[in-house]
Write a protein that holds these residues in place. Structure first.
Motif, mmCIF file in Angstrom:
data_model
loop_
_atom_site.group_PDB
_atom_site.id
_atom_site.type_symbol
_atom_site.label_atom_id
_atom_site.label_comp_id
_atom_site.label_asym_id
_atom_site.label_seq_id
_atom_site.Cartn_x
_atom_site.Cartn_y
_atom_site.Cartn_z
ATOM 1 N N ASP A 117 -48.457 -3.301 -35.097
ATOM 2 C CA ASP A 117 -47.119 -3.889 -34.269
ATOM 3 C C ASP A 117 -47.769 -2.528 -33.161
ATOM 4 N N GLY A 118 -48.721 -1.300 -33.221
ATOM 5 C CA GLY A 118 -49.368 -0.933 -32.552
ATOM 6 C C GLY A 118 -48.298 0.830 -32.068
ATOM 7 N N PHE A 119 -47.116 1.106 -32.643
ATOM 8 C CA PHE A 119 -46.363 1.955 -32.598
ATOM 9 C C PHE A 119 -47.254 2.928 -32.860
ATOM 10 N N MET A 120 -46.905 4.272 -31.319
ATOM 11 C CA MET A 120 -47.355 5.809 -31.936
ATOM 12 C C MET A 120 -45.725 6.127 -31.224
ATOM 13 N N GLY A 121 -46.532 7.532 -31.407
ATOM 14 C CA GLY A 121 -45.286 8.317 -31.026
ATOM 15 C C GLY A 121 -45.901 9.650 -31.091
ATOM 16 N N CYS A 122 -45.864 10.333 -29.864
ATOM 17 C CA CYS A 122 -46.111 12.237 -30.160
ATOM 18 C C CYS A 122 -45.316 12.529 -28.625
ATOM 19 N N SER A 123 -45.370 14.114 -28.814
ATOM 20 C CA SER A 123 -44.538 15.313 -27.979
ATOM 21 C C SER A 123 -45.855 15.887 -26.847
ATOM 22 N N SER A 124 -45.580 15.913 -25.789
ATOM 23 C CA SER A 124 -45.992 16.253 -24.295
ATOM 24 C C SER A 124 -45.820 17.379 -24.033
ATOM 25 N N VAL A 125 -46.442 18.171 -23.366
ATOM 26 C CA VAL A 125 -45.820 19.654 -22.888
ATOM 27 C C VAL A 125 -45.159 18.985 -21.506
ATOM 28 N N TYR A 126 -44.673 19.539 -20.343
ATOM 29 C CA TYR A 126 -44.199 19.600 -19.346
ATOM 30 C C TYR A 126 -43.931 20.849 -18.676
ATOM 31 N N ALA A 127 -43.172 21.432 -17.693
ATOM 32 C CA ALA A 127 -43.370 22.725 -17.372
ATOM 33 C C ALA A 127 -42.789 23.476 -17.920
ATOM 34 N N ASP A 128 -42.687 24.657 -17.883
ATOM 35 C CA ASP A 128 -42.187 25.931 -17.963
ATOM 36 C C ASP A 128 -42.036 25.877 -19.495
ATOM 37 N N GLU A 129 -42.613 25.624 -20.313
ATOM 38 C CA GLU A 129 -42.944 25.201 -21.387
ATOM 39 C C GLU A 129 -41.610 24.260 -22.101
ATOM 40 N N THR A 130 -41.118 23.300 -21.963
ATOM 41 C CA THR A 130 -41.031 22.512 -22.255
ATOM 42 C C THR A 130 -41.567 20.859 -22.082
ATOM 43 N N ALA A 131 -41.605 19.891 -23.166
ATOM 44 C CA ALA A 131 -41.749 18.704 -23.409
ATOM 45 C C ALA A 131 -40.447 17.659 -23.488
ATOM 46 N N PHE A 132 -41.342 16.647 -23.703
ATOM 47 C CA PHE A 132 -40.897 15.483 -23.815
ATOM 48 C C PHE A 132 -41.473 14.690 -25.101
#
Length: 376
Positions: free
Chosen positions: A322-337
């Protein structure tokens, strides 16, 4: 005689496939993994190590240690694949036969394909260069830094944006952000192929004074003049250049007639099979998918292991990937999405959080304890 499974590649996707197969197959199913790496490096933490986010020693493990009991390992390199005769020629002169073949050979970096690319240029795509980059940043006193991938495809499309956010924070902590200029160059039309996520990331660039130049595909570098030039003949001046080298698949696949000069194998996206060979699968970055993401290799390994395990027990599998993938990505000021999506959905994000950054921060521990072991 039991089923014989040969896996070419002893990094992320190859080891996960082997370990998952061993957990779900009978003892008479022989699993052999081919590769000569001594250590395995968790690449996603290359965007944290230069900023002292994690200790690089925690991101490396002996490869032998990561391969579960009951899997045969041959420390050699594959030189030629013969799909018709179901055999693999090794560089030690031996030929291996197989019932199933899994190709998990990943990428190779080819900096030499960019005229002028030399050792004065930095990147964060292997551990040696990550440590070299970290030392440069320790000594950095201010100036113009240009960051970006030289061309597509490249591993982890979010990594360049992650890195410039980390760089912005580091330079603020050092008290030299006002003496520094950060520019991200990207060969694509936007930060990522997903508008919602790109809009949020670009907003972060604006808020943190990070310059963004899309559509910049690197043609050459002049390290004497400290300039990088695009295929559109646009030249940029820098003091430090952090340029991700071009990527290709392995020459083995081109030499075997299974890939063009790019080195990536064209596969059926629903079965991960090569051409009409139902017994040959391609997982991880060796496939010709435009996105080269470790999380996708993880999902592909699970799908392929399940398919082969079912078929080795005599069942006809009609399941599709099904092509699924999931990951966390660094954003500004030591936050992430955190992003998650598949073939039939697109990632959506409207905020970044400290808790998501924590997920990114501990991802190496999760990877070595559970993911690469085939547990999740």
């Amino acid at each position: 005689m039991g089923t014989s499974i040969v896996i070419i590649g002893d990094a992320n996707a190859g080891i996960i496939t082997a370990n998952k197969l061993r957990m779900h197959t009978r003892k008479d199913v022989e699993i052999t993994i081919i590769g000569d790496s001594e250590k395995t490096y968790f690449k996603p933490e290359g965007v944290l190590i230069p900023f002292k986010g994690v200790d690089y020693r925690d991101t490396i493990k002996p490869t032998d240690f990561l391969i579960n009991y009951g899997i045969k390992r041959i420390k050699a390199r594959a030189e030629k694949i013969d799909p018709e005769n179901r055999s693999v020629l090794l560089n030690n002169g031996n030929n291996l036969s197989y019932d199933y073949l899994v190709i998990a050979t990943g990428n190779r970096l080819v900096p030499e394909s960019i005229p002028g690319y030399d050792d004065s240029i930095y990147h964060f795509y292997d551990i040696a260069n990550v440590l070299k980059l970290g030392k440069m940043l320790d000594d950095f006193k201010g100036g113009k830094i240009i960051v970006g991938p030289s061309s597509t495809p490249f591993q982890c499309p979010v990594a360049p944006a992650e890195f410039v956010f980390g760089l912005d924070l580091l330079l603020r902590k050092k008290g030299i952000r006002n003496k520094s200029d950060i520019t991200l160059i990207i060969p694509m039309k936007d930060v990522l192929p997903f508008k919602n996520v790109s809009d949020m990331v670009r907003k972060g660039f604006e808020e943190h004074g990070i310059n963004f130049i899309p559509g910049f595909k690197t043609e050459s570098v002049d390290t004497g003049k400290n300039t990088v030039t695009s295929s559109g003949n646009e030249s940029l001046q820098y003091d430090k250049l952090i340029l991700i080298p071009p990527h290709k698949g392995q020459k083995l696949l081109t030499d075997s007639g299974m890939a063009d000069e790019s080195g990536y194998v064209k596969v059926d996206k629903l079965t991960l099979n090569y051409k009409n060979y139902g017994n040959i699968f391609v997982v991880g970055d060796a496939a010709d998918f435009p996105m080269k993401v470790g999380a996708l290799g993880h999902s592909e390994a699970g799908y392929v292991a399940g398919r082969i395990a079912s078929e080795s027990d005599g069942f006809i599998s009609s399941s599709e990937f099904d092509g699924f993938m999931g990951c966390s990505s660094v954003y500004a000021d030591e936050t992430a999405f955190t992003l998650s999506f598949d073939y039939n959905s697109k990632p959506f994000v409207n905020f970044a959080s400290k808790s998501d950054y924590f997920l990114k921060y501990i991802s190496g521990d999760t990877y070595f304890s559970s993911i690469i072991r085939g547990v999740i």
